[in-house]
Design a protein around this motif. Structure first.
Motif, mmCIF file in Angstrom:
data_model
loop_
_atom_site.group_PDB
_atom_site.id
_atom_site.type_symbol
_atom_site.label_atom_id
_atom_site.label_comp_id
_atom_site.label_asym_id
_atom_site.label_seq_id
_atom_site.Cartn_x
_atom_site.Cartn_y
_atom_site.Cartn_z
ATOM 1 N N ARG A 122 -12.309 -10.595 -2.621
ATOM 2 C CA ARG A 122 -11.526 -11.228 -3.702
ATOM 3 C C ARG A 122 -11.588 -12.750 -3.560
ATOM 4 O O ARG A 122 -10.565 -13.439 -3.517
ATOM 5 N N TYR B 45 -5.469 -4.794 -0.114
ATOM 6 C CA TYR B 45 -5.487 -4.117 -1.404
ATOM 7 C C TYR B 45 -4.458 -4.744 -2.337
ATOM 8 O O TYR B 45 -3.338 -5.046 -1.950
ATOM 9 N N ASP B 46 -4.848 -4.883 -3.592
ATOM 10 C CA ASP B 46 -4.008 -5.541 -4.586
ATOM 11 C C ASP B 46 -3.006 -4.526 -5.138
ATOM 12 O O ASP B 46 -3.190 -3.948 -6.205
ATOM 13 N N LEU B 47 -1.933 -4.323 -4.379
ATOM 14 C CA LEU B 47 -0.947 -3.301 -4.772
ATOM 15 C C LEU B 47 -0.223 -3.695 -6.051
ATOM 16 O O LEU B 47 0.205 -2.823 -6.818
ATOM 17 N N ALA C 248 -9.433 -3.694 -9.759
ATOM 18 C CA ALA C 248 -8.589 -4.575 -8.941
ATOM 19 C C ALA C 248 -8.382 -4.004 -7.546
ATOM 20 O O ALA C 248 -8.302 -4.749 -6.565
ATOM 21 N N LEU C 249 -8.300 -2.680 -7.452
ATOM 22 C CA LEU C 249 -8.105 -2.064 -6.130
ATOM 23 C C LEU C 249 -9.331 -2.301 -5.239
ATOM 24 O O LEU C 249 -9.199 -2.570 -4.042
ATOM 25 N N MET D 76 -1.223 0.871 1.895
ATOM 26 C CA MET D 76 -2.679 0.630 1.909
ATOM 27 C C MET D 76 -3.372 1.663 2.793
ATOM 28 O O MET D 76 -4.430 2.197 2.438
ATOM 29 N N ARG E 107 11.279 4.673 -0.097
ATOM 30 C CA ARG E 107 10.980 3.405 0.572
ATOM 31 C C ARG E 107 10.819 2.301 -0.473
ATOM 32 O O ARG E 107 10.353 2.550 -1.583
ATOM 33 N N VAL E 108 11.169 1.084 -0.079
ATOM 34 C CA VAL E 108 11.049 -0.054 -0.984
ATOM 35 C C VAL E 108 9.955 -0.973 -0.449
ATOM 36 O O VAL E 108 9.982 -1.358 0.725
ATOM 37 N N ILE E 109 8.988 -1.306 -1.293
ATOM 38 C CA ILE E 109 7.970 -2.278 -0.860
ATOM 39 C C ILE E 109 7.989 -3.487 -1.784
ATOM 40 O O ILE E 109 8.456 -3.417 -2.921
ATOM 41 N N ARG E 110 7.488 -4.602 -1.239
ATOM 42 C CA ARG E 110 7.286 -5.799 -2.045
ATOM 43 C C ARG E 110 5.786 -6.072 -2.077
ATOM 44 O O ARG E 110 5.131 -6.062 -1.045
ATOM 45 N N LEU F 120 -2.392 -2.477 -8.705
ATOM 46 C CA LEU F 120 -2.375 -1.012 -8.739
ATOM 47 C C LEU F 120 -1.127 -0.500 -9.454
ATOM 48 O O LEU F 120 -1.175 0.463 -10.229
ATOM 49 N N LEU G 189 9.202 3.554 -3.847
ATOM 50 C CA LEU G 189 8.175 4.596 -3.763
ATOM 51 C C LEU G 189 8.789 5.990 -3.920
ATOM 52 O O LEU G 189 10.019 6.150 -3.944
ATOM 53 N N GLY H 85 -11.261 -7.031 -3.003
ATOM 54 C CA GLY H 85 -10.418 -7.348 -1.856
ATOM 55 C C GLY H 85 -10.268 -6.192 -0.890
ATOM 56 O O GLY H 85 -9.552 -6.309 0.102
ATOM 57 N N LEU I 94 0.417 8.936 -2.630
ATOM 58 C CA LEU I 94 1.668 8.166 -2.698
ATOM 59 C C LEU I 94 2.844 8.979 -3.233
ATOM 60 O O LEU I 94 3.994 8.586 -3.059
ATOM 61 N N GLY J 284 2.490 -8.599 -3.576
ATOM 62 C CA GLY J 284 2.187 -9.951 -4.035
ATOM 63 C C GLY J 284 2.971 -11.005 -3.286
ATOM 64 O O GLY J 284 3.537 -10.755 -2.211
ATOM 65 N N SER J 285 3.018 -12.194 -3.826
ATOM 66 C CA SER J 285 3.749 -13.295 -3.197
ATOM 67 C C SER J 285 4.046 -14.333 -4.266
ATOM 68 O O SER J 285 3.792 -14.102 -5.440
ATOM 69 N N GLY K 197 7.162 -17.975 1.216
ATOM 70 C CA GLY K 197 6.861 -17.147 0.048
ATOM 71 C C GLY K 197 5.383 -17.093 -0.282
ATOM 72 O O GLY K 197 4.991 -16.680 -1.379
ATOM 73 N N LEU L 95 3.511 5.966 -9.725
ATOM 74 C CA LEU L 95 3.345 5.604 -8.307
ATOM 75 C C LEU L 95 4.605 5.003 -7.710
ATOM 76 O O LEU L 95 4.722 4.905 -6.486
#
Lengths: 464, 464
Positions: free
Chosen positions: A147, B189-191, A193-194, A437, B174-177, B194, B170, A197, B444, B179-180, A409, B202
């Motif tokens: 990416r 991987y670009d979650l 996109a998946l 992932m 579970r809680v995910i974050r 996704l 999810l 990267g 997932l 990007g940034s 951040g 998902l």
């Protein structure tokens, strides 16, 4: 050599003939990176020529549980293509053709082994160009895998924005096509996109459909010195907020200016600089340059110098792209460890200053440059090849910069990717997302043959 | 009601109190879409207020294997939010706050239940705006789930380009974050990508970090009639190739012009039209408008009318956004089936013409409009609510348009998504890639509780 490996190589040899090599020389050539990682030779190197061959190779490797690692131009700075668990290195250089260019749709279809300079040379007559420019003359497959982005991302985006679709060979040899030739789609999970990267851990890219841009009617570049880093960064922030569309905006610190002067015979003041470029119509570029000049003046920038000719412009960007090599050459015998954090614009000046202070405190040499329009900067840590303690100090420093970027951040890598170098930071950036992932990896590559040991968490032993 | 359902609802009720309802009225309200799908009521409706509550709800549903379907503003045209397998409908309308706006980073952090109009009203004083505009006053969570785009995508991109990060619950709670806050990242991987377009299959989006843009200094809009569809589409292609940066470029056919005249008291010629808008500095907008005017003149466009005031501009886009409702109202008692293909620009005129001919041949009424700068157009098929045969004909036609889009290298959906309506076309578009989506889903959400029956292939019976 294990029986399984012997058998796999025999099958691969039957498939590829002389395009499979297990010689020491070839294995050695494909064991090295441009930076500090220990050499890691594959068991053999293959030069596929078609998607079908890639698929057949992957099927053989899957049957024998042999790792498969793709190799583009070998320009990775994070050891992506190193075969740390052996296996077959897929050298993609023979799959380097432009298959189709559509000026109407502004798309090119290419094979993964072509490099960005080769591609743009082929596009020259079309009035179009491919914008992503990571500096190194990387292969498009490698750029997709990591990416990649670079100097023009502030205007044209990264690989994420400039790949419309892919052909990918999966871990079981199946071939899928992702994306389309349309400008957008809402048709399900964004597999393009998946894959971008995924660093060769989910599939081998065998074809890319790329978005092209029109070659700008006019280009204007400039170099401009500042008294301080803060003034340079504030200039960038103000320019963005005014909506002046920069095509490139690069920062180099005073040490890099010194290196440029030494290596290129230039006479840049030994101060922080911005290198900038505008693309557009004659009128728009003139207007953008004028408005930018006003910002620079307000921020106390000086020695503003416009590169008006194509030659002067090319010299400028060649100098910028040669910075890594030039820095290494400025300390003969050294090797580099390049940091790559990316932070929100509001934290950029603070992050660069803190990095500069940390480098000094660690007793290291590390000139700083970066794609400041994206908040992405690199410290080129110059290290003695034989000094393990210095390398350890540099790694600790890189770790610290990455953790600070997360606190701000930001992200541990703006563009160089994870590979071997940053895997230890993935949990810090993604938390449970890193396990997600891993779950995706396990679903798509249950035998863990695609670039194993990179990017995702190790599978539980039982599952391996 | 099964014991398991009774038990689950008791636990949810203990968690949410009055914010859980299993009344007939609420179930009915959450059973309907804006288009032709049969009502599909959930077993209960929940109104969570926090991420923790969403997580707790999902955990309860997972324990009892109860489906969980998120509900934003209910504006989907593909039945995304219909609980075809029952379960709990998560009405996100109480999670509708703007949590943070950073003008320096040009980012807003919002909850998923806020609508785009509410968000832009809150942003008005900041000088920034959120650009994605699908027409309907959709919720941001829904727009993310369907990877929405719309009238401004030609300039500012779709949800894919304007979401920097997400918080997602999810399937196991579970809680995910993802990007940034940085402008870019190469960290695995670009979650984010996704999750965008995954239509609630998902995870449940509980927070979004959005990219904002500066409100343009100047805006200029125009409406312009053409003798033919071809001339209108060629005008768009030429404008793109000249690099004139359009903020919006919309096509409406002669039937829509008639409907606009009837409903809004306008006097548009009963011909195909382009509706266009430019954003930028005063100088740039004037220059863009002038150059566009030249293209229009060359293509024989006429009745060029600039909307110079804010009121006139707002009237223009309100009219455009009201087109679906206006078309339905023009044939009282009808319901709509809206097609949504997106094709490469080079095939757009051909695709629209063929669609027009097919609609006529099928004996259906279907005015056409679209985001022609993206190659994305819609036929609004107006159907008798009680005529099953007409609905079948419309579905067959929509299928045909989608298959033609695929033959042209396009996609079955530019922006409306898959939902219930286009699942039967996923294999045609993605081939084995659709199975890859299924594998990701299974990894997932192994219990298949998140919006089951949508987007991905049905799991093999054994795995369900």
């Amino acid at each position: 050599m294990s029986t399984d490996l012997t058998q796999a190589l025999a099958e691969l040899s039957a498939l590829l003939g002389a395009r499979l090599s297990a010689t020491h020389a070839e294995r050695d050539l494909h064991s090295r990176s441009e930076t500090w990682f220990a050499p890691a030779p594959p068991d053999a190197v293959a030069w596929p020529e078609t998607t079908e061959e890639v698929s057949a190779i992957v099927k053989i490797c899957a049957a024998h549980r042999l790792p498969v690692v793709a190799w583009g131009a070998g320009t990775s700075l994070e050891g992506h293509a190193l075969a740390t668990r052996g296996g077959v290195c897929l050298n993609m250089s023979r799959m380097n053709r432009v298959l189709d260019v559509s000026a109407e749709d502004m798309l090119a279809v290419v094979q993964p082994g072509i490099t960005r300079e080769e591609l743009n040379a082929e596009l020259r007559a079309t009035g179009l160009f491919f914008s992503v420019d990571p500096g190194a003359n990387a292969s498009l497959g490698g750029m997709a895998g990591t990416r990649a982005s670079g100097t023009t991302t502030v205007r044209y985006g990264s690989m994420r924005d400039n790949v419309a679709g892919l052909e990918v060979v999966l871990a079981d040899g199946r071939v899928i096509r992702t994306g389309s030739r349309a400008a957008k789609s809402a048709a399900g999970y964004d597999l393009t996109a998946l894959m971008l990267g995924s660093e060769g851990t989910l599939g081998i890219i065998t074809e890319l459909t790329l978005r092209l841009h029109g070659q700008p009617e006019a280009i204007s570049s400039a170099v401009c010195a500042f008294e301080s880093l803060e003034a340079a960064v504030e200039t960038v922030q103000m320019t963005i907020q005014m909506g002046i569309p920069m095509a490139r905006i690069e920062f180099v610190d005073r040490t890099i200016a010194q290196v440029f002067n030494q290596m290129n015979g230039t006479h840049m003041p030994e101060k922080p600089h911005l290198l900038i470029e505008f693309h557009g119509s004659e009128g728009a570029v003139a207007e953008d340059s004028r408005r930018f000049g006003e910002v620079v003046a307000e921020m106390g920038g000086a020695d503003f110098e416009w590169a008006t000719t194509t030659e002067a412009r090319n010299r400028l960007w060649k100098m910028r792209h040669g910075a890594y090599t030039a820095c290494l050459a400025s300390r003969p015998g050294s090797m580099g460890l390049v940091t790559d954090v990316c932070v929100p614009m509001s934290r950029l000046a603070e992050a660069v200053e803190a990095a500069r202070d940390d480098i000094a405190a660690a007793g290291l040499t590390g000139p700083i440059l970066g794609h400041v329009g994206d908040g992405n900067f690199h410290a080129i840590l110059l290290l003695d090849r034989d000094d393990a303690e210095e390398l350890a100090r540099a790694k600790a420093l890189a770790h610290k910069l990455a953790e600070r970027a997360l606190e701000m951040g930001g992200t541990i890598t703006g563009e160089h990717g994870i590979g071997l170098g940053k895997r230890g930071l993935m949990e810090a950036e993604h938390g449970a997302g890193w396990q997600v992932m891993g779950a995706i990896k396990q679903a798509l590559d249950p035998l863990n043959i695609l670039n194993p040991g990179k990017l995702v968490p190790d599978l539980p032993e039982a599952a391996q």
